[in-house]
Design an enzyme around this catalytic site. Structure first.
Site, PDB file in Angstrom:
ATOM      1  N   ASP A  34      -4.498   4.399  13.253  1.00  0.00           N
ATOM      2  CA  ASP A  34      -3.972   4.963  14.491  1.00  0.00           C
ATOM      3  C   ASP A  34      -2.933   4.008  15.111  1.00  0.00           C
ATOM      4  OD1 ASP A  34      -3.763   6.694  16.613  1.00  0.00           O
ATOM      5  OD2 ASP A  34      -5.703   6.210  17.511  1.00  0.00           O
ATOM      6  N   ILE A  81      -0.382   4.147   4.620  1.00  0.00           N
ATOM      7  CA  ILE A  81      -0.031   5.555   4.876  1.00  0.00           C
ATOM      8  C   ILE A  81       1.235   5.687   5.727  1.00  0.00           C
ATOM      9  CG2 ILE A  81      -1.452   5.928   6.955  1.00  0.00           C
ATOM     10  CD1 ILE A  81      -2.223   8.664   5.575  1.00  0.00           C
ATOM     11  N   SER A 123     -12.696   7.768   9.268  1.00  0.00           N
ATOM     12  CA  SER A 123     -14.033   7.335   9.739  1.00  0.00           C
ATOM     13  C   SER A 123     -14.700   6.214   8.941  1.00  0.00           C
ATOM     14  CB  SER A 123     -15.014   8.523   9.821  1.00  0.00           C
ATOM     15  OG  SER A 123     -14.789   9.277  10.988  1.00  0.00           O
TER      16      SER A 123
HETATM   17  N1  AR6 Z   1      -2.829   2.934   5.781  1.00  0.00           N
HETATM   18  C1  AR6 Z   1      -3.908   3.469   5.161  1.00  0.00           C
HETATM   19  N2  AR6 Z   1      -5.173   3.169   5.511  1.00  0.00           N
HETATM   20  C2  AR6 Z   1      -5.354   2.282   6.506  1.00  0.00           C
HETATM   21  C3  AR6 Z   1      -4.285   1.684   7.215  1.00  0.00           C
HETATM   22  C4  AR6 Z   1      -2.968   2.041   6.803  1.00  0.00           C
HETATM   23  N3  AR6 Z   1      -1.883   1.547   7.402  1.00  0.00           N
HETATM   24  N4  AR6 Z   1      -4.815   0.857   8.164  1.00  0.00           N
HETATM   25  C5  AR6 Z   1      -6.162   0.933   8.042  1.00  0.00           C
HETATM   26  N5  AR6 Z   1      -6.507   1.782   7.047  1.00  0.00           N
HETATM   27  P1  AR6 Z   1      -9.808   3.196  10.953  1.00  0.00           P
HETATM   28  P2  AR6 Z   1     -11.737   5.278  11.747  1.00  0.00           P
HETATM   29  C6  AR6 Z   1      -7.837   2.202   6.555  1.00  0.00           C
HETATM   30  O1  AR6 Z   1     -10.597   2.147  11.655  1.00  0.00           O
HETATM   31  O2  AR6 Z   1     -12.849   4.604  11.049  1.00  0.00           O
HETATM   32  C7  AR6 Z   1      -8.941   3.515  15.760  1.00  0.00           C
HETATM   33  O3  AR6 Z   1      -9.001   2.516  16.748  1.00  0.00           O
HETATM   34  C8  AR6 Z   1      -9.024   1.334   6.882  1.00  0.00           C
HETATM   35  O4  AR6 Z   1      -9.081   0.252   5.963  1.00  0.00           O
HETATM   36  O5  AR6 Z   1      -8.327   3.182  11.112  1.00  0.00           O
HETATM   37  O6  AR6 Z   1     -11.578   6.761  11.617  1.00  0.00           O
HETATM   38  C9  AR6 Z   1      -8.823   4.912  16.376  1.00  0.00           C
HETATM   39  O7  AR6 Z   1      -8.091   4.905  17.573  1.00  0.00           O
HETATM   40  C10 AR6 Z   1     -10.177   2.314   6.705  1.00  0.00           C
HETATM   41  O8  AR6 Z   1     -10.520   2.450   5.317  1.00  0.00           O
HETATM   42  O9  AR6 Z   1     -10.276   4.691  11.387  1.00  0.00           O
HETATM   43  C11 AR6 Z   1     -10.268   5.291  16.611  1.00  0.00           C
HETATM   44  O10 AR6 Z   1     -10.742   4.787  17.833  1.00  0.00           O
HETATM   45  C12 AR6 Z   1      -9.578   3.652   7.143  1.00  0.00           C
HETATM   46  O11 AR6 Z   1      -8.162   3.437   7.181  1.00  0.00           O
HETATM   47  C13 AR6 Z   1     -11.000   4.636  15.446  1.00  0.00           C
HETATM   48  O12 AR6 Z   1     -10.186   3.520  15.065  1.00  0.00           O
HETATM   49  C14 AR6 Z   1     -10.051   4.148   8.494  1.00  0.00           C
HETATM   50  O13 AR6 Z   1     -10.184   3.083   9.419  1.00  0.00           O
HETATM   51  C15 AR6 Z   1     -11.125   5.556  14.254  1.00  0.00           C
HETATM   52  O14 AR6 Z   1     -11.893   4.924  13.289  1.00  0.00           O
END
Ligand code: AR6
Length: 186
Positions: A40, A17, A130
């Site tokens: 994030d 993203i 999430s």
């Molecule tokens: N582009 C698209 N999707 C991604 C990317 C990327 N660059 N990197 C990871 N994903 P998560 P959450 C996917 O953990 O569950 C953080 O520490 C990943 O594979 O990023 O909402 C925040 O600070 C998964 O399918 O978000 C919060 O503390 C999706 O993005 C917490 O994590 C969401 O994974 C939020 O957790």
């Protein structure tokens, strides 16, 4: 894969993203708005310190206690291709997905789109909120995400394009399957 809802294109794709060139990308943040891992972390790393500076101001002014789950705020995109980052917070599921988690996740998508519209933005990219560190069940999270996006787009035809940018083949397949189900149900 791509479908049309009213005048809006809804695209599901595999990708990173932080590379999207939409007006805004959505960040799956946490309530502190101070960064973290996953999407994030990637957004803050690539976007640079301007994003965190604005997040700090938001904490000092609008949300001293932190951004509540399901709400959304907007900052610059810093060095990203996207001009803006919309930060939202999805529910922490730990594998559980009842009415509460569903409503909060729905709100995270819906309120992000509402904010984009209020800011006059026409194209928005979402990650799968999430389903990483917050461990919501992917199938249920995907259905809720798509339901929120499609219901918003049916109500308002302002936004031109919504992309859901999925990081892995697995989560992409889950969203593709869910899209069929959601369309049949609506
Ligand atoms: N582009 C698209 N999707 C991604 C990317 C990327 N660059 N990197 C990871 N994903 P998560 P959450 C996917 O953990 O569950 C953080 O520490 C990943 O594979 O990023 O909402 C925040 O600070 C998964 O399918 O978000 C919060 O503390 C999706 O993005 C917490 O994590 C969401 O994974 C939020 O957790």
């Amino acid at each position: 894969m791509e479908i049309t809802i009213g005048k809006t294109k809804l695209i599901l794709k595999i990708g990173d993203i932080t590379e999207e060139n939409t007006d805004a990308i959505v960040n799956a943040a946490n309530s502190t708005l101070m960064g973290g891992g996953g999407v994030d972390g990637a957004i803050h790393r690539k976007g640079g310190s301007a994003i965190l500076e604005e997040c700090k101001k938001i904490r000092q002014t609008l949300y001293p206690e932190g951004l509540p789950t399901g709400e959304a705020v907007i900052t610059t995109g810093g060095k990203l291709k996207a001009r803006y980052v919309i930060h939202t917070v999805g529910p922490i599921c730990h594998g559980k997905f009842d009415e509460t988690e569903e409503k909060l996740l729905y709100n995270a998508y819906y309120n992000s789109l509402k904010l984009a519209k209020e800011k006059g933005l026409r194209t928005v990219s979402f990650p799968s909120i999430s389903t990483g560190a917050y461990r919501c069940p992917p199938e249920k999270a995907a259905k809720t995400a798509l339901k929120a996006i499609i219901e918003f787009l049916k109500k308002y035809d302002y936004i031109q394009e919504v992309r859901v940018v999925l990081f892995t083949e697995d989560i992409y397949k889950t969203f593709k399957e869910s899209l069929k189900e959601v369309i049949d149900e609506l």
